[in-house]
Design a protein around this motif. Structure first.
Motif, PDB file in Angstrom:
ATOM      1  N   PHE A 275       0.840  -1.192   0.000  1.00  0.00           N
ATOM      2  CA  PHE A 275       0.000   0.000   0.000  1.00  0.00           C
ATOM      3  C   PHE A 275       0.878   1.247   0.000  1.00  0.00           C
ATOM      4  O   PHE A 275       1.833   1.352   0.769  1.00  0.00           O
ATOM      5  N   VAL A 276       0.517   2.196  -0.846  1.00  0.00           N
ATOM      6  CA  VAL A 276       1.252   3.446  -0.927  1.00  0.00           C
ATOM      7  C   VAL A 276       0.422   4.610  -0.376  1.00  0.00           C
ATOM      8  O   VAL A 276       0.862   5.334   0.514  1.00  0.00           O
ATOM      9  N   ALA A 277      -0.776   4.780  -0.921  1.00  0.00           N
ATOM     10  CA  ALA A 277      -1.602   5.917  -0.503  1.00  0.00           C
ATOM     11  C   ALA A 277      -3.037   5.697  -0.944  1.00  0.00           C
ATOM     12  O   ALA A 277      -3.308   4.897  -1.845  1.00  0.00           O
ATOM     13  N   ALA A 278      -3.949   6.408  -0.300  1.00  0.00           N
ATOM     14  CA  ALA A 278      -5.353   6.358  -0.692  1.00  0.00           C
ATOM     15  C   ALA A 278      -6.003   7.689  -0.377  1.00  0.00           C
ATOM     16  O   ALA A 278      -5.541   8.434   0.500  1.00  0.00           O
ATOM     17  N   ILE A 279      -7.081   7.972  -1.107  1.00  0.00           N
ATOM     18  CA  ILE A 279      -7.814   9.210  -0.905  1.00  0.00           C
ATOM     19  C   ILE A 279      -9.304   8.906  -0.986  1.00  0.00           C
ATOM     20  O   ILE A 279      -9.756   8.133  -1.838  1.00  0.00           O
ATOM     21  N   SER A 280     -10.056   9.511  -0.079  1.00  0.00           N
ATOM     22  CA  SER A 280     -11.495   9.275  -0.022  1.00  0.00           C
ATOM     23  C   SER A 280     -12.199   9.873  -1.237  1.00  0.00           C
ATOM     24  O   SER A 280     -11.611  10.644  -1.994  1.00  0.00           O
ATOM     25  N   TYR A 281     -13.473   9.555  -1.381  1.00  0.00           N
ATOM     26  CA  TYR A 281     -14.208   9.956  -2.581  1.00  0.00           C
ATOM     27  C   TYR A 281     -14.247  11.472  -2.762  1.00  0.00           C
ATOM     28  O   TYR A 281     -14.258  11.971  -3.886  1.00  0.00           O
ATOM     29  N   ASN A 282     -14.256  12.205  -1.653  1.00  0.00           N
ATOM     30  CA  ASN A 282     -14.335  13.667  -1.756  1.00  0.00           C
ATOM     31  C   ASN A 282     -13.001  14.343  -1.486  1.00  0.00           C
ATOM     32  O   ASN A 282     -12.916  15.565  -1.462  1.00  0.00           O
ATOM     33  N   GLY A 283     -11.959  13.564  -1.260  1.00  0.00           N
ATOM     34  CA  GLY A 283     -10.635  14.129  -1.046  1.00  0.00           C
ATOM     35  C   GLY A 283     -10.350  14.577   0.370  1.00  0.00           C
ATOM     36  O   GLY A 283      -9.252  15.061   0.653  1.00  0.00           O
ATOM     37  N   ASP A 284     -11.302  14.399   1.270  1.00  0.00           N
ATOM     38  CA  ASP A 284     -11.120  14.901   2.632  1.00  0.00           C
ATOM     39  C   ASP A 284     -10.209  14.027   3.473  1.00  0.00           C
ATOM     40  O   ASP A 284      -9.637  14.492   4.467  1.00  0.00           O
ATOM     41  N   ASP A 285     -10.098  12.781   3.099  1.00  0.00           N
ATOM     42  CA  ASP A 285      -9.337  11.840   3.913  1.00  0.00           C
ATOM     43  C   ASP A 285      -8.240  11.204   3.069  1.00  0.00           C
ATOM     44  O   ASP A 285      -8.515  10.651   2.001  1.00  0.00           O
ATOM     45  N   THR A 286      -7.011  11.279   3.539  1.00  0.00           N
ATOM     46  CA  THR A 286      -5.886  10.649   2.843  1.00  0.00           C
ATOM     47  C   THR A 286      -5.119   9.754   3.818  1.00  0.00           C
ATOM     48  O   THR A 286      -5.096  10.007   5.028  1.00  0.00           O
ATOM     49  N   ASP A 287      -4.539   8.722   3.263  1.00  0.00           N
ATOM     50  CA  ASP A 287      -3.756   7.782   4.060  1.00  0.00           C
ATOM     51  C   ASP A 287      -2.495   7.425   3.288  1.00  0.00           C
ATOM     52  O   ASP A 287      -2.522   7.370   2.056  1.00  0.00           O
ATOM     53  N   TYR A 288      -1.434   7.133   4.032  1.00  0.00           N
ATOM     54  CA  TYR A 288      -0.157   6.833   3.393  1.00  0.00           C
ATOM     55  C   TYR A 288       0.514   5.645   4.057  1.00  0.00           C
ATOM     56  O   TYR A 288       0.394   5.430   5.272  1.00  0.00           O
ATOM     57  N   GLY A 289       1.231   4.901   3.240  1.00  0.00           N
ATOM     58  CA  GLY A 289       2.057   3.845   3.785  1.00  0.00           C
ATOM     59  C   GLY A 289       3.239   4.444   4.532  1.00  0.00           C
ATOM     60  O   GLY A 289       3.675   5.560   4.242  1.00  0.00           O
ATOM     61  N   ASP A 290       3.756   3.694   5.473  1.00  0.00           N
ATOM     62  CA  ASP A 290       4.834   4.209   6.320  1.00  0.00           C
ATOM     63  C   ASP A 290       6.062   4.624   5.510  1.00  0.00           C
ATOM     64  O   ASP A 290       6.757   5.573   5.876  1.00  0.00           O
ATOM     65  N   GLY A 291       6.317   3.945   4.438  1.00  0.00           N
ATOM     66  CA  GLY A 291       7.525   4.215   3.672  1.00  0.00           C
ATOM     67  C   GLY A 291       7.474   5.474   2.824  1.00  0.00           C
ATOM     68  O   GLY A 291       8.513   5.906   2.310  1.00  0.00           O
ATOM     69  N   VAL A 292       6.304   6.077   2.701  1.00  0.00           N
ATOM     70  CA  VAL A 292       6.182   7.245   1.826  1.00  0.00           C
ATOM     71  C   VAL A 292       5.637   8.475   2.539  1.00  0.00           C
ATOM     72  O   VAL A 292       5.543   9.549   1.937  1.00  0.00           O
ATOM     73  N   LYS A 293       5.280   8.339   3.791  1.00  0.00           N
ATOM     74  CA  LYS A 293       4.739   9.475   4.534  1.00  0.00           C
ATOM     75  C   LYS A 293       5.721  10.641   4.529  1.00  0.00           C
ATOM     76  O   LYS A 293       6.921  10.449   4.745  1.00  0.00           O
ATOM     77  N   GLY A 294       5.177  11.816   4.250  1.00  0.00           N
ATOM     78  CA  GLY A 294       6.009  13.003   4.235  1.00  0.00           C
ATOM     79  C   GLY A 294       6.692  13.254   2.906  1.00  0.00           C
ATOM     80  O   GLY A 294       7.299  14.314   2.703  1.00  0.00           O
ATOM     81  N   ARG A 295       6.629  12.284   1.988  1.00  0.00           N
ATOM     82  CA  ARG A 295       7.285  12.443   0.692  1.00  0.00           C
ATOM     83  C   ARG A 295       6.284  12.406  -0.464  1.00  0.00           C
ATOM     84  O   ARG A 295       6.448  13.114  -1.454  1.00  0.00           O
ATOM     85  N   PHE A 296       5.277  11.587  -0.362  1.00  0.00           N
ATOM     86  CA  PHE A 296       4.289  11.432  -1.433  1.00  0.00           C
ATOM     87  C   PHE A 296       3.000  12.151  -1.051  1.00  0.00           C
ATOM     88  O   PHE A 296       2.647  12.253   0.127  1.00  0.00           O
ATOM     89  N   ILE A 297       2.299  12.625  -2.071  1.00  0.00           N
ATOM     90  CA  ILE A 297       1.019  13.291  -1.863  1.00  0.00           C
ATOM     91  C   ILE A 297       0.005  12.734  -2.848  1.00  0.00           C
ATOM     92  O   ILE A 297       0.241  12.736  -4.060  1.00  0.00           O
ATOM     93  N   VAL A 298      -1.125  12.283  -2.317  1.00  0.00           N
ATOM     94  CA  VAL A 298      -2.199  11.771  -3.169  1.00  0.00           C
ATOM     95  C   VAL A 298      -3.276  12.854  -3.293  1.00  0.00           C
ATOM     96  O   VAL A 298      -3.569  13.561  -2.324  1.00  0.00           O
ATOM     97  N   SER A 299      -3.841  12.962  -4.475  1.00  0.00           N
ATOM     98  CA  SER A 299      -4.892  13.947  -4.705  1.00  0.00           C
ATOM     99  C   SER A 299      -5.831  13.427  -5.784  1.00  0.00           C
ATOM    100  O   SER A 299      -5.560  12.398  -6.415  1.00  0.00           O
ATOM    101  N   ARG A 300      -6.926  14.142  -5.986  1.00  0.00           N
ATOM    102  CA  ARG A 300      -7.874  13.745  -7.024  1.00  0.00           C
ATOM    103  C   ARG A 300      -8.602  14.970  -7.543  1.00  0.00           C
ATOM    104  O   ARG A 300      -8.717  15.990  -6.851  1.00  0.00           O
TER     105      ARG A 300
END
Length: 123
Positions: free
Chosen positions: A45-70
């Protein structure tokens, strides 16, 4: 159906943006996730974003470096990869589904998967 793009070769410390286009289905109702398959490891798992973009989650290895958006108006999701490391090399997959809260990292909940886009980080 989802299709990834944007993979390629990038130097360590650099940046890359992956895109995911959703062509069918109620995209705006789906959680979008990014997973990766790195050499010698199971899909991660790398990252996920909720249907409206309000909630994002990141895998431990990418936190602080990757950004998910939609962008729901365009049926697009993105993964901005910053400060990439050699260990970020792999095939990155975009996925979509009606994923409940607390199951964002569980790939079993995602119904639609792309074919993957390869990212290679060089030293």
């Amino acid at each position: 159906h989802v299709v990834e793009s944007g993979g390629g070769l990038v130097q360590a410390g650099g940046s890359l943006r992956l895109s995911c286009a959703a062509s069918e289905g109620p995209f705006n109702n789906y959680r979008m996730g990014w997973f990766r398959q790195t050499p010698g490891k199971e899909r991660e798992f790398v990252a996920a974003i909720s249907y409206n973009g309000d909630d994002t989650d990141y895998g431990d290895g990418v936190k602080g470096r990757f950004i998910v958006s939609r962008d729901n108006a365009k049926n697009m999701a993105y993964l901005q990869m910053n400060s990439v490391k050699l260990e970020d090399t792999g095939v990155y997959y975009c996925a979509a589904g009606r994923v409940p809260i607390n199951y964002e990292a569980d790939d079993q909940w995602y119904n639609y998967w792309g074919q993957g886009t390869r990212v290679t980080v060089s030293s």
